[in-house]
Motif scaffolding. Structure first.
Motif, PDB file in Angstrom:
ATOM      1  N   PHE A 193       0.668  -1.218   0.102  1.00  0.00           N
ATOM      2  CA  PHE A 193       0.002   0.029   0.042  1.00  0.00           C
ATOM      3  C   PHE A 193       0.830   1.218   0.016  1.00  0.00           C
ATOM      4  CE2 PHE A 193      -2.133   3.241   2.545  1.00  0.00           C
ATOM      5  CZ  PHE A 193      -3.268   3.549   1.745  1.00  0.00           C
ATOM      6  N   TRP A 194       1.817   1.237   0.814  1.00  0.00           N
ATOM      7  CA  TRP A 194       2.880   2.263   0.935  1.00  0.00           C
ATOM      8  C   TRP A 194       3.572   2.562  -0.391  1.00  0.00           C
ATOM      9  CZ3 TRP A 194       7.887   2.325  -0.058  1.00  0.00           C
ATOM     10  CH2 TRP A 194       8.667   3.698   0.393  1.00  0.00           C
ATOM     11  N   PHE A 195       3.964   1.592  -0.982  1.00  0.00           N
ATOM     12  CA  PHE A 195       5.037   1.807  -2.381  1.00  0.00           C
ATOM     13  C   PHE A 195       3.647   2.222  -3.456  1.00  0.00           C
ATOM     14  CE2 PHE A 195       6.278  -0.005  -6.301  1.00  0.00           C
ATOM     15  CZ  PHE A 195       7.521   0.582  -6.568  1.00  0.00           C
ATOM     16  N   ALA A 196       2.629   1.885  -3.632  1.00  0.00           N
ATOM     17  CA  ALA A 196       1.377   2.269  -4.435  1.00  0.00           C
ATOM     18  C   ALA A 196       1.395   3.658  -4.396  1.00  0.00           C
ATOM     19  CB  ALA A 196       0.099   1.379  -4.380  1.00  0.00           C
ATOM     20  N   LEU A 197       1.317   4.325  -3.088  1.00  0.00           N
ATOM     21  CA  LEU A 197       1.083   5.591  -2.812  1.00  0.00           C
ATOM     22  C   LEU A 197       2.412   6.566  -3.380  1.00  0.00           C
ATOM     23  CD1 LEU A 197      -0.244   5.748   0.872  1.00  0.00           C
ATOM     24  CD2 LEU A 197      -1.541   6.142  -1.332  1.00  0.00           C
ATOM     25  N   GLN A 198       3.487   6.083  -3.234  1.00  0.00           N
ATOM     26  CA  GLN A 198       4.742   6.619  -3.763  1.00  0.00           C
ATOM     27  C   GLN A 198       4.582   6.630  -5.287  1.00  0.00           C
ATOM     28  OE1 GLN A 198       6.416   7.778  -1.011  1.00  0.00           O
ATOM     29  NE2 GLN A 198       4.808   6.384   0.093  1.00  0.00           N
ATOM     30  N   PHE A 199       4.350   5.409  -5.753  1.00  0.00           N
ATOM     31  CA  PHE A 199       4.309   5.237  -7.313  1.00  0.00           C
ATOM     32  C   PHE A 199       3.591   6.336  -7.902  1.00  0.00           C
ATOM     33  CE2 PHE A 199       3.603   3.636 -11.264  1.00  0.00           C
ATOM     34  CZ  PHE A 199       4.755   2.965 -11.691  1.00  0.00           C
ATOM     35  N   ILE A 200       2.052   6.529  -7.168  1.00  0.00           N
ATOM     36  CA  ILE A 200       1.492   7.262  -7.960  1.00  0.00           C
ATOM     37  C   ILE A 200       1.408   8.690  -7.932  1.00  0.00           C
ATOM     38  CG2 ILE A 200      -1.393   7.815  -7.705  1.00  0.00           C
ATOM     39  CD1 ILE A 200      -1.914   5.079  -6.882  1.00  0.00           C
ATOM     40  N   SER A 201       1.965   8.738  -6.464  1.00  0.00           N
ATOM     41  CA  SER A 201       2.477  10.350  -6.174  1.00  0.00           C
ATOM     42  C   SER A 201       3.359  10.735  -7.140  1.00  0.00           C
ATOM     43  CB  SER A 201       2.825  10.437  -4.906  1.00  0.00           C
ATOM     44  OG  SER A 201       1.556  10.183  -3.827  1.00  0.00           O
ATOM     45  N   ALA A 202       4.471  10.018  -7.457  1.00  0.00           N
ATOM     46  CA  ALA A 202       5.691  10.352  -8.370  1.00  0.00           C
ATOM     47  C   ALA A 202       5.131  10.776  -9.914  1.00  0.00           C
ATOM     48  CB  ALA A 202       6.539   9.017  -8.245  1.00  0.00           C
ATOM     49  N   PHE A 213      10.545  10.341  -6.464  1.00  0.00           N
ATOM     50  CA  PHE A 213      11.760   9.621  -6.968  1.00  0.00           C
ATOM     51  C   PHE A 213      12.770   9.063  -6.447  1.00  0.00           C
ATOM     52  CE2 PHE A 213       9.165  11.492 -10.736  1.00  0.00           C
ATOM     53  CZ  PHE A 213       8.966  10.349 -11.275  1.00  0.00           C
ATOM     54  N   ALA A 214      13.092   9.983  -5.301  1.00  0.00           N
ATOM     55  CA  ALA A 214      14.044   9.385  -4.075  1.00  0.00           C
ATOM     56  C   ALA A 214      13.483   8.208  -3.518  1.00  0.00           C
ATOM     57  CB  ALA A 214      14.293  10.497  -3.164  1.00  0.00           C
ATOM     58  N   HIS A 215      12.225   8.256  -3.078  1.00  0.00           N
ATOM     59  CA  HIS A 215      11.665   7.174  -2.405  1.00  0.00           C
ATOM     60  C   HIS A 215      11.611   6.035  -3.248  1.00  0.00           C
ATOM     61  CE1 HIS A 215       8.772  10.116  -0.038  1.00  0.00           C
ATOM     62  NE2 HIS A 215      10.146  10.345   0.077  1.00  0.00           N
ATOM     63  N   LEU A 216      11.243   6.190  -4.469  1.00  0.00           N
ATOM     64  CA  LEU A 216      11.076   4.997  -5.607  1.00  0.00           C
ATOM     65  C   LEU A 216      12.691   4.448  -5.787  1.00  0.00           C
ATOM     66  CD1 LEU A 216       8.637   6.186  -8.340  1.00  0.00           C
ATOM     67  CD2 LEU A 216       8.126   4.685  -6.423  1.00  0.00           C
ATOM     68  N   GLY A 217      13.402   5.368  -5.931  1.00  0.00           N
ATOM     69  CA  GLY A 217      15.081   4.789  -6.269  1.00  0.00           C
ATOM     70  C   GLY A 217      15.735   4.094  -4.801  1.00  0.00           C
ATOM     71  N   GLY A 218      15.354   4.713  -3.901  1.00  0.00           N
ATOM     72  CA  GLY A 218      15.724   4.020  -2.595  1.00  0.00           C
ATOM     73  C   GLY A 218      15.184   2.566  -2.433  1.00  0.00           C
ATOM     74  N   PHE A 219      13.753   2.639  -2.625  1.00  0.00           N
ATOM     75  CA  PHE A 219      13.162   1.173  -2.747  1.00  0.00           C
ATOM     76  C   PHE A 219      13.776   0.404  -3.573  1.00  0.00           C
ATOM     77  CE2 PHE A 219       9.717  -1.853  -3.377  1.00  0.00           C
ATOM     78  CZ  PHE A 219       9.285  -2.128  -2.109  1.00  0.00           C
TER      79      PHE A 219
END
Length: 249
Positions: A193-202, A213-219
């Motif tokens: 759920f958390w990752f989906a929020l990051q992806f959609i927000s990015a 995109f820092a969140h996505l890159g770190g993940f």
């Protein structure tokens, strides 16, 4: 909104997650300087934040900035936070997930993992900021778009979240969802759920003041590094741990 509260996973290889707690202390001390420095918060941002155009040599800051070599801002920005909410949110994720990831990797490898995830997340932000960034002032200088400074441990913490998902996918986590609804769900649901929020927000640009995109890159880098940096896999021990973790609590 998603805020993790508790997972209840016991440590197997160490008594105290020394590195995770030291990082929390370091970030808190940086924030204390950030708010107490009489010169104002711009000093910390200008001295330690990552600014994409400065990193790539397209612009320069006033003399005396940054306080470290420019390449080191890939790391130093991790420890600077802009508000109590920013600090507490990141440290809560680190508190809940970091101890078990450190336990699975060992102290030194966990420290290296944290710094690598943070640096590569920062680089991901720098590379994408030329497409999604906005203008921002640093002291007396207004940087041209898209060179908004990056601060915060979110990218490094995202790597830890990815590691936790790989290591403990079925562990049930207490967390607050949406408007503060407490639920206890498996890690693959909560983190998914958390990752989906990051992806959609990015990609939908819900808030361009956040380094999505820092969140996505770190993940992503966290997921890549975890199998390399975890302790040697013991299938017998893994089965025992899985049984303990899935037992009712």
């Amino acid at each position: 909104m998603f805020l993790p509260l508790h997972d209840g996973v016991p440590l197997q290889h160490m008594k105290t997650p020394v590195v995770a707690r030291s990082i929390i202390i370091a970030c808190t001390l940086f924030y204390a300087v950030y708010i107490l420095d009489p010169r104002g918060p711009d000093e910390m941002v200008g001295g330690f934040s990552l600014i994409p155009s400065v990193l790539f040599g397209l612009e320069s800051l006033p003399e005396g900035y940054p306080y470290v070599p420019v390449w080191m801002t890939l790391f130093t920005n991790i420890f600077v936070h802009g508000s109590w909410f920013h600090l507490i949110g990141n440290m809560l994720f680190l508190w809940v997930f970091g101890d078990n990831v450190e336990d699975a990797m060992g102290h030194l490898r966990f420290l290296l993992f944290f710094l690598l995830c943070g640096a590569i997340a920062s680089l991901a932000h720098a590379l994408t900021s030329f497409y999604v960034g906005g203008a921002a002032p640093i002291g007396d200088v207004t940087l041209l778009p898209p060179n908004r400074p990056l601060i915060g441990a979110s990218g490094a913490v995202s790597g830890i979240v990815a590691a936790y998902l790989i290591l403990y996918p079925r562990v049930r986590i207490w967390a607050l969802f949406l408007n503060g609804l407490p639920l206890r769900l498996p890690a693959y649901w909560t983190i998914g759920f958390w990752f989906a929020l990051q992806f959609i927000s990015a990609f939908l640009g819900s808030d361009d003041s956040v380094g999505w995109f820092a969140h996505l890159g770190g993940f992503l880098i966290g997921a890549i590094l975890t199998p390399i940096m975890r302790r040697r896999y013991d299938p017998v021990l893994a089965r025992v741990q899985a049984q303990e973790l899935q037992a009712p609590r």
